[in-house]
Design a protein around this motif. Structure first.
Motif, PDB file in Angstrom:
ATOM      1  N   ASP A 175      -8.808   8.303  36.578  1.00 15.65           N
ATOM      2  CA  ASP A 175      -9.106   9.187  35.452  1.00 15.65           C
ATOM      3  C   ASP A 175      -8.950  10.643  35.884  1.00 15.65           C
ATOM      4  O   ASP A 175      -8.554  10.928  37.036  1.00 15.65           O
ATOM      5  CB  ASP A 175     -10.496   8.893  34.875  1.00 15.65           C
ATOM      6  CG  ASP A 175     -11.640   9.188  35.835  1.00 15.65           C
ATOM      7  OD1 ASP A 175     -11.443   9.898  36.860  1.00 15.65           O
ATOM      8  OD2 ASP A 175     -12.756   8.723  35.548  1.00 15.65           O
ATOM      9  N   ALA A 176      -9.273  11.572  35.017  1.00 15.92           N
ATOM     10  CA  ALA A 176      -9.081  12.999  35.299  1.00 15.92           C
ATOM     11  C   ALA A 176      -9.903  13.477  36.486  1.00 15.92           C
ATOM     12  O   ALA A 176      -9.552  14.454  37.150  1.00 15.92           O
ATOM     13  CB  ALA A 176      -9.419  13.821  34.056  1.00 15.92           C
ATOM     14  N   GLN A 177     -11.015  12.789  36.780  1.00 16.05           N
ATOM     15  CA  GLN A 177     -11.867  13.159  37.917  1.00 16.05           C
ATOM     16  C   GLN A 177     -11.465  12.450  39.214  1.00 16.05           C
ATOM     17  O   GLN A 177     -12.087  12.637  40.247  1.00 16.05           O
ATOM     18  CB  GLN A 177     -13.344  12.837  37.609  1.00 16.05           C
ATOM     19  CG  GLN A 177     -13.965  13.722  36.551  1.00 16.05           C
ATOM     20  CD  GLN A 177     -13.489  13.368  35.147  1.00 16.05           C
ATOM     21  OE1 GLN A 177     -13.383  12.208  34.789  1.00 16.05           O
ATOM     22  NE2 GLN A 177     -13.161  14.392  34.374  1.00 16.05           N
ATOM     23  N   GLY A 178     -10.425  11.627  39.153  1.00 16.89           N
ATOM     24  CA  GLY A 178      -9.952  10.918  40.338  1.00 16.89           C
ATOM     25  C   GLY A 178     -10.659   9.595  40.572  1.00 16.89           C
ATOM     26  O   GLY A 178     -10.441   8.952  41.595  1.00 16.89           O
ATOM     27  N   LYS A 179     -11.504   9.162  39.644  1.00 19.21           N
ATOM     28  CA  LYS A 179     -12.212   7.889  39.761  1.00 19.21           C
ATOM     29  C   LYS A 179     -11.300   6.769  39.253  1.00 19.21           C
ATOM     30  O   LYS A 179     -10.581   6.942  38.264  1.00 19.21           O
ATOM     31  CB  LYS A 179     -13.489   7.925  38.927  1.00 19.21           C
ATOM     32  CG  LYS A 179     -14.287   6.659  38.991  1.00 19.21           C
ATOM     33  CD  LYS A 179     -15.529   6.763  38.113  1.00 19.21           C
ATOM     34  CE  LYS A 179     -16.192   5.405  38.054  1.00 19.21           C
ATOM     35  NZ  LYS A 179     -17.016   5.235  36.889  1.00 19.21           N
ATOM     36  N   ARG A 180     -11.348   5.616  39.928  1.00 17.69           N
ATOM     37  CA  ARG A 180     -10.513   4.502  39.495  1.00 17.69           C
ATOM     38  C   ARG A 180     -10.894   4.081  38.082  1.00 17.69           C
ATOM     39  O   ARG A 180     -12.051   3.814  37.784  1.00 17.69           O
ATOM     40  CB  ARG A 180     -10.651   3.313  40.442  1.00 17.69           C
ATOM     41  CG  ARG A 180      -9.598   2.242  40.160  1.00 17.69           C
ATOM     42  CD  ARG A 180      -9.704   1.056  41.064  1.00 17.69           C
ATOM     43  NE  ARG A 180     -10.754   0.183  40.554  1.00 17.69           N
ATOM     44  CZ  ARG A 180     -11.216  -0.883  41.187  1.00 17.69           C
ATOM     45  NH1 ARG A 180     -10.744  -1.194  42.364  1.00 17.69           N
ATOM     46  NH2 ARG A 180     -12.166  -1.622  40.662  1.00 17.69           N
ATOM     47  N   ALA A 181      -9.877   4.013  37.210  1.00 19.78           N
ATOM     48  CA  ALA A 181     -10.085   3.618  35.815  1.00 19.78           C
ATOM     49  C   ALA A 181      -9.487   2.252  35.526  1.00 19.78           C
ATOM     50  O   ALA A 181      -9.812   1.634  34.520  1.00 19.78           O
ATOM     51  CB  ALA A 181      -9.476   4.656  34.874  1.00 19.78           C
TER      52      ALA A 181
END
Length: 146
Positions: free
Chosen positions: A88-94
């Motif tokens: 996602d935009a925060q770099g968390k796996r989506a």
């Protein structure tokens, strides 16, 4: 996985020594007897240059196979194979794309997006499918890693 494991020695009889670039460990692996035919046919991964050297796909069932499953390294036992990872935009796996086209969203928003775009991917495969998915997800604000 080809960036993680490199084959450093071939010992014959479908036996190999692999080196883990992250840990420095080496491990002997052997192609499972029932998967030798898949292993010898490298055509299913010709468009996947960074795939694990022991990964193969069955063109009839479109399933992926670890051809050294019985002797696979510990990292592989803990690792769930993916072709693409979506952040996602925060770099968390989506989400992830597993095997050839199995899409596994980790959040509801990505799941809803996927439901809407999935019909546009019919008839695509391999690199063409990957590129279309990457373009769609990037346009929606996600980052995708191969």
């Amino acid at each position: 996985m080809r960036n993680v494991y490199a084959t450093i020695e071939e010992r014959g009889n479908h036996t190999f020594v692999v080196h883990n670039a992250y840990t420095g460990e080496t491990k002997e692996v052997q192609v499972d007897p029932d998967k030798i035919v898949f292993f010898e046919d490298r055509s299913s991964i010709k468009e996947l240059p960074e795939a694990c050297p022991f990964l193969r796909f069955d063109g009839k069932t479109e399933k992926g196979w670890c051809t050294v499953h019985l002797t696979r390294p510990d990292l592989c036992r803990d690792y769930c194979c993916w072709r693409l990872v979506i952040l996602d935009a925060q770099g968390k796996r989506a989400g992830r794309v597993m095997y050839q086209t199995t899409f596994l969203p980790d959040d509801d928003e990505l799941g809803r997006l996927w439901e809407g775009v999935q019909p546009t991917l019919k008839g695509l495969s391999g690199r063409e499918w990957d590129d279309a998915v990457i373009n769609i997800l990037t346009a929606a604000g996600y980052r995708v890693r191969r």
